[in-house]
Write a protein that holds these residues in place. Structure first.
Motif, PDB file in Angstrom:
ATOM      1  N   GLN A 133      44.555 112.222 -90.613  1.00  0.00           N
ATOM      2  CA  GLN A 133      45.949 112.397 -90.193  1.00  0.00           C
ATOM      3  C   GLN A 133      46.697 111.071 -90.319  1.00  0.00           C
ATOM      4  O   GLN A 133      46.212 110.026 -89.874  1.00  0.00           O
ATOM      5  N   VAL A 134      47.888 111.114 -90.906  1.00  0.00           N
ATOM      6  CA  VAL A 134      48.701 109.913 -91.094  1.00  0.00           C
ATOM      7  C   VAL A 134      49.142 109.375 -89.733  1.00  0.00           C
ATOM      8  O   VAL A 134      49.702 110.105 -88.919  1.00  0.00           O
ATOM      9  N   SER A 135      48.878 108.084 -89.493  1.00  0.00           N
ATOM     10  CA  SER A 135      49.172 107.497 -88.186  1.00  0.00           C
ATOM     11  C   SER A 135      50.316 106.497 -88.197  1.00  0.00           C
ATOM     12  O   SER A 135      51.054 106.392 -87.210  1.00  0.00           O
ATOM     13  N   GLN A 136      50.491 105.743 -89.299  1.00  0.00           N
ATOM     14  CA  GLN A 136      51.561 104.745 -89.346  1.00  0.00           C
ATOM     15  C   GLN A 136      51.659 104.130 -90.737  1.00  0.00           C
ATOM     16  O   GLN A 136      50.710 104.204 -91.521  1.00  0.00           O
ATOM     17  N   PRO A 137      52.791 103.472 -91.047  1.00  0.00           N
ATOM     18  CA  PRO A 137      52.871 102.678 -92.273  1.00  0.00           C
ATOM     19  C   PRO A 137      52.034 101.410 -92.112  1.00  0.00           C
ATOM     20  O   PRO A 137      51.759 100.975 -90.991  1.00  0.00           O
ATOM     21  N   ARG A 138      51.667 100.811 -93.213  1.00  0.00           N
ATOM     22  CA  ARG A 138      51.068  99.482 -93.156  1.00  0.00           C
ATOM     23  C   ARG A 138      52.191  98.462 -93.003  1.00  0.00           C
ATOM     24  O   ARG A 138      53.220  98.559 -93.670  1.00  0.00           O
ATOM     25  N   GLN A 139      51.991  97.494 -92.131  1.00  0.00           N
ATOM     26  CA  GLN A 139      52.926  96.369 -92.024  1.00  0.00           C
ATOM     27  C   GLN A 139      52.410  95.275 -92.950  1.00  0.00           C
ATOM     28  O   GLN A 139      51.381  94.656 -92.662  1.00  0.00           O
ATOM     29  N   PRO A 140      53.094  95.003 -94.061  1.00  0.00           N
ATOM     30  CA  PRO A 140      52.567  94.065 -95.054  1.00  0.00           C
ATOM     31  C   PRO A 140      52.382  92.664 -94.467  1.00  0.00           C
ATOM     32  O   PRO A 140      53.237  92.173 -93.718  1.00  0.00           O
ATOM     33  N   PHE A 150      45.455 116.253 -93.418  1.00  0.00           N
ATOM     34  CA  PHE A 150      44.858 116.693 -94.667  1.00  0.00           C
ATOM     35  C   PHE A 150      43.372 116.976 -94.501  1.00  0.00           C
ATOM     36  O   PHE A 150      42.670 116.265 -93.782  1.00  0.00           O
ATOM     37  N   GLN A 151      42.904 117.987 -95.228  1.00  0.00           N
ATOM     38  CA  GLN A 151      41.465 118.169 -95.454  1.00  0.00           C
ATOM     39  C   GLN A 151      41.161 117.532 -96.795  1.00  0.00           C
ATOM     40  O   GLN A 151      41.840 117.789 -97.800  1.00  0.00           O
ATOM     41  N   ILE A 152      40.158 116.640 -96.797  1.00  0.00           N
ATOM     42  CA  ILE A 152      39.697 116.048 -98.042  1.00  0.00           C
ATOM     43  C   ILE A 152      38.172 116.048 -97.982  1.00  0.00           C
ATOM     44  O   ILE A 152      37.586 115.406 -97.109  1.00  0.00           O
ATOM     45  N   GLY A 153      37.538 116.816 -98.868  1.00  0.00           N
ATOM     46  CA  GLY A 153      36.099 116.989 -98.766  1.00  0.00           C
ATOM     47  C   GLY A 153      35.756 117.616 -97.426  1.00  0.00           C
ATOM     48  O   GLY A 153      36.359 118.607 -97.014  1.00  0.00           O
ATOM     49  N   GLU A 154      34.813 117.022 -96.715  1.00  0.00           N
ATOM     50  CA  GLU A 154      34.438 117.520 -95.396  1.00  0.00           C
ATOM     51  C   GLU A 154      35.313 116.956 -94.280  1.00  0.00           C
ATOM     52  O   GLU A 154      35.269 117.445 -93.145  1.00  0.00           O
ATOM     53  N   GLY A 205      38.179 112.339-106.898  1.00  0.00           N
ATOM     54  CA  GLY A 205      38.483 113.538-107.673  1.00  0.00           C
ATOM     55  C   GLY A 205      38.794 114.756-106.833  1.00  0.00           C
ATOM     56  O   GLY A 205      39.305 115.757-107.359  1.00  0.00           O
ATOM     57  N   GLN A 206      38.513 114.687-105.534  1.00  0.00           N
ATOM     58  CA  GLN A 206      38.790 115.839-104.674  1.00  0.00           C
ATOM     59  C   GLN A 206      40.294 115.974-104.419  1.00  0.00           C
ATOM     60  O   GLN A 206      41.062 115.029-104.556  1.00  0.00           O
ATOM     61  N   THR A 207      40.688 117.181-104.020  1.00  0.00           N
ATOM     62  CA  THR A 207      42.088 117.482-103.743  1.00  0.00           C
ATOM     63  C   THR A 207      42.359 117.430-102.239  1.00  0.00           C
ATOM     64  O   THR A 207      41.560 117.913-101.438  1.00  0.00           O
ATOM     65  N   PHE A 208      43.501 116.840-101.885  1.00  0.00           N
ATOM     66  CA  PHE A 208      43.953 116.845-100.500  1.00  0.00           C
ATOM     67  C   PHE A 208      44.623 118.192-100.208  1.00  0.00           C
ATOM     68  O   PHE A 208      45.539 118.592-100.921  1.00  0.00           O
ATOM     69  N   THR A 209      44.187 118.853 -99.151  1.00  0.00           N
ATOM     70  CA  THR A 209      44.818 120.096 -98.714  1.00  0.00           C
ATOM     71  C   THR A 209      45.582 119.833 -97.429  1.00  0.00           C
ATOM     72  O   THR A 209      45.005 119.385 -96.438  1.00  0.00           O
ATOM     73  N   ILE A 210      46.890 120.099 -97.436  1.00  0.00           N
ATOM     74  CA  ILE A 210      47.701 119.861 -96.244  1.00  0.00           C
ATOM     75  C   ILE A 210      47.434 120.959 -95.224  1.00  0.00           C
ATOM     76  O   ILE A 210      47.506 122.146 -95.539  1.00  0.00           O
ATOM     77  N   LEU A 211      47.073 120.566 -94.015  1.00  0.00           N
ATOM     78  CA  LEU A 211      46.787 121.510 -92.942  1.00  0.00           C
ATOM     79  C   LEU A 211      47.934 121.616 -91.951  1.00  0.00           C
ATOM     80  O   LEU A 211      48.146 122.671 -91.347  1.00  0.00           O
ATOM     81  N   ASP A 212      48.665 120.515 -91.756  1.00  0.00           N
ATOM     82  CA  ASP A 212      49.755 120.496 -90.774  1.00  0.00           C
ATOM     83  C   ASP A 212      50.746 119.415 -91.152  1.00  0.00           C
ATOM     84  O   ASP A 212      50.356 118.363 -91.695  1.00  0.00           O
TER      85      ASP A 212
END
Length: 237
Positions: free
Chosen positions: A120-127, A112-116, A165-172
């Motif tokens: 990139q999503v790397s993993q789930p959180r292990q609670p 995602f692009q968010i602001g500048e 308030g910014q929007t996430f833009t999906i890049l890949d």
């Protein structure tokens, strides 16, 4: 529907509780789970947001867990399910509260692009046991795990300023099949599916630590279900 950065939170480790407490849930503990909202732009670096910190450097933080995100939609579920009126955005210790994004829609490698910044999503959180301690619900880590409402981590590909308030833009989106929900099912399902586990371990954008965890579990497949008590209950017992 646009994914929005609903809120941003940061915080440093704090020590709470009492060493002399009889009740384990009241004993002294240290965590950065209590974070404060940020107003205005904030810098996202390779290892996290300016002014943010972690108490347990072995299990949290670092470039693969630079930023923790959680869905605002999950809080409605927890308020209804647990009847906790004061559980709200920031309650799980997240940095980014995302709106219109959930474990069912976010996948490993989503960029995602968010602001500048580019993240990139790397993993789930292990609670772990710390949200349970915060809300005085002993089995909360298990509830997070079993519902799959765990949240997820981002690595930072490009540093920069972000703002509420910014929007996430999906890049890949290279691995749409590996949603956070699917990863959680493989990691925490009652029946261990070693074929799927092997496939997930081969996902090159899954955090190396989690890939290693899966590989070890596959190697020890005849040893039974992993013991998770220290992670989910810890000193709360």
């Amino acid at each position: 529907m646009k994914t929005i950065l609903n809120k941003v939170f940061i915080g440093l480790p704090k020590t709470m509780g009492s060493k002399e407490a009889v009740n384990p849930m009241e004993r002294e503990w240290t965590s950065a789970i209590f974070k404060e909202p940020v107003e205005g732009p904030i810098w996202v670096g390779k290892t996290g947001l300016t002014g943010d910190g972690v108490a347990d450097l072995e299990h949290h933080g670092g470039p693969e867990k630079a930023v923790f995100a959680y869905s605002i939609e999950n809080y409605t579920y927890w308020r209804n399910e647990l009847d906790i009126s004061d559980i709200s955005a920031g309650g799980m210790g997240e940095n980014l509260v995302m709106e219109h994004a959930t474990e069912e829609t976010v996948a490993i490698g989503d960029t995602f692009q968010i602001g500048e910044a580019i993240i990139q999503v790397s993993q789930p959180r292990q609670p772990c046991w710390k949200p349970a301690r915060r809300f005085k619900i002993k089995n909360l880590a298990l509830l997070l795990q079993n519902t799959g409402k765990t949240g997820w981590y981002f690595r930072v590909l490009q540093e920069g300023y972000i703002e509420e308030g910014q929007t996430f833009t999906i890049l890949d989106r290279p691995y749409p099949q590996w949603t956070i929900q699917k990863c959680n099912q493989i990691l925490h399902g009652k029946q261990q599916n070693f074929v799927e586990m092997q496939e997930l371990a081969g996902c090159e954008l899954l955090a190396p630590g989690m890939r290693a965890t899966l590989a070890k579990r596959i190697e020890k497949r005849n040893s039974g279900t992993p013991d998770i008590r220290s992670r989910v209950f810890g000193p709360n017992e």
